[in-house]
Design an enzyme around this catalytic site. Structure first.
Site, PDB file in Angstrom:
ATOM      1  N   LYS A  35     -10.218   2.962   7.256  1.00  0.00           N
ATOM      2  CA  LYS A  35      -9.216   1.981   7.677  1.00  0.00           C
ATOM      3  C   LYS A  35      -8.776   2.260   9.114  1.00  0.00           C
ATOM      4  O   LYS A  35      -9.026   3.331   9.667  1.00  0.00           O
ATOM      5  CB  LYS A  35      -8.008   2.028   6.746  1.00  0.00           C
ATOM      6  N   TYR A 268       4.974   8.675  38.936  1.00  0.00           N
ATOM      7  CA  TYR A 268       6.210   7.938  38.724  1.00  0.00           C
ATOM      8  C   TYR A 268       7.376   8.880  38.450  1.00  0.00           C
ATOM      9  O   TYR A 268       7.245   9.872  37.711  1.00  0.00           O
ATOM     10  CB  TYR A 268       6.068   6.990  37.526  1.00  0.00           C
TER      11      TYR A 268
END
Length: 376
Positions: A35, A268
């Site tokens: 899955k 950043y």
């Protein structure tokens, strides 16, 4: 060109399945849980490898995943474990005799029973997870109702809530007892040949009584341990299941190199400042690609067999690495995000430790569009 390549080891998958085959014996079937894009490993690539390695069944979460597999593997038996929204509207797709559909309500059985062909219906029992399934306390009433309505039922299942989290397993044993009582209740009402299953990776390793008719192996199919507690439990119980082999490696390349003076900020927020002359590499992988932002100023990647620390904040599509101590590194060199380089290894467990999560999340969130390359 893709910024990353994901390599899958066929031999590692085969090794991990063989370990479970030896553990569970010949009477218990092996379901490869693939899955969520096979826990980040690639749905169709993993399906192919698992079937070739002898998996009896494939397990998915959604009907969409099952349909994708069916287009390629016409006869594979597929267990659909998640709930299916708008079940009434999906009847054409669900009419597949090799779909095993897990349900939580009698109304779902009634809808599926009208299909032609009828998929195999497995009833989920909530024995203490408080998620999907009929409450175990209602087993008597519901078994009677399903029997009186002459509804088809092929299997019965439950899921353990805490086997992976503790070395003390009284709650798992309580759940197992509730599940066995539910099986007995359904047998009283004529359901005597149900396929019974409850064990995932950890419980399949730990409890022989939980293996029943099939095991649903997810995380350990990929060579990853369910938890440190699972390892400790096996040690305390004096059980040796063997060593798992991680099946995935994740690589990118150096995109840019620059030299920075002391006192230069990186990234950043200016969260890193150099204290000496620094050689910096930029790689085209960031949090969009699945690299956890909490690795900023904290994690490592591998270049030419050496660890290169991540400097500054991880960006959406880029990360910066300190390669001052790797003078031979050049643009185009391979960078290992997960896997081995020389004698060094960075694992999904390392990422999980550095970021305060679990190895499941580390691999599952790797960007699905990256090519999955199967190696021997």
């Amino acid at each position: 060109m893709q910024s990353s390549r994901i390599y899958l080891s066929r031999s590692a998958f085969s090794h991990n399945i063989a370990l479970f085959r030896k553990l569970i014996g010949s009477k218990t079937k092996f379901t490869a849980i693939i899955k969520s894009n096979a826990y980040g490993h690639g749905l169709l690539a993993t399906a192919s490898i698992a079937l070739d390695a002898g998996a009896d069944y494939l397990g998915v979460n959604s009907l969409e995943e099952a349909v994708s597999i069916r287009r390629v593997f016409a006869k594979a038996t597929i267990l659909i474990m998640g709930s299916i929204p708008n079940l009434q509207e999906r009847k054409v797709e669900l009419a597949d005799e090799n779909f095993w559909v897990m349900v939580s309500r009698v109304e779902e059985i009634e809808i599926l029973a009208k299909l032609s062909p009828v998929p195999k219906i497995h009833l989920k029992v909530d024995t203490g997870m408080s998620r999907l399934g009929i409450p175990f306390q209602n087993a008597e009433v519901l078994a009677k109702e399903i029997s009186e309505k002459k509804l088809p039922l092929s299997g019965i299942a439950t899921h353990f809530a805490s086997t992976e989290d503790f070395t003390e397993h009284s709650y798992s044993m309580l759940q197992l007892g509730r599940f066995q009582d539910t099986i007995d209740t359904f047998a009283k009402h004529g359901f005597i040949d149900l396929i019974c299953h409850c064990a995932s990776s950890a419980s399949a390793m730990l409890f022989s009584e939980a293996r029943m008719d099939l095991v649903r192996v997810g995380i350990s199919l990929y060579g990853l341990w369910p938890s440190l507690e699972t390892k400790l439990s096996l040690s305390l119980m004096k059980k040796d299941v063997g060593m798992l082999k991680p099946a995935l490696s994740w690589k990118t390349q150096i995109q840019h190199i620059q030299n920075l003076n002391p006192g230069t900020f990186v990234g950043y927020g200016s969260t890193f400042k150099t204290t000496h002359e620094t050689r910096l590499a930029v790689v085209p992988v960031g949090y969009y690609e699945g690299l956890d932002r909490k690795l900023s100023n904290h994690g490592y990647m591998l270049i030419r067999g050496e660890r290169a620390k991540i400097l500054g904040r991880i960006c959406m599509n880029m990360s910066m690495l300190d390669i001052t101590h790797i003078p031979e590194a050049k643009i185009g060199d391979d960078v290992v995000i997960l896997g081995k380089s020389g004698n060094e290894v960075i694992s999904a467990d390392d990422h999980a430790t550095w970021t305060g999560t679990i190895n499941y999340e580390v691999v599952t969130k790797i960007l699905g569009s990256f090519p999955r390359i199967i190696e021997d």
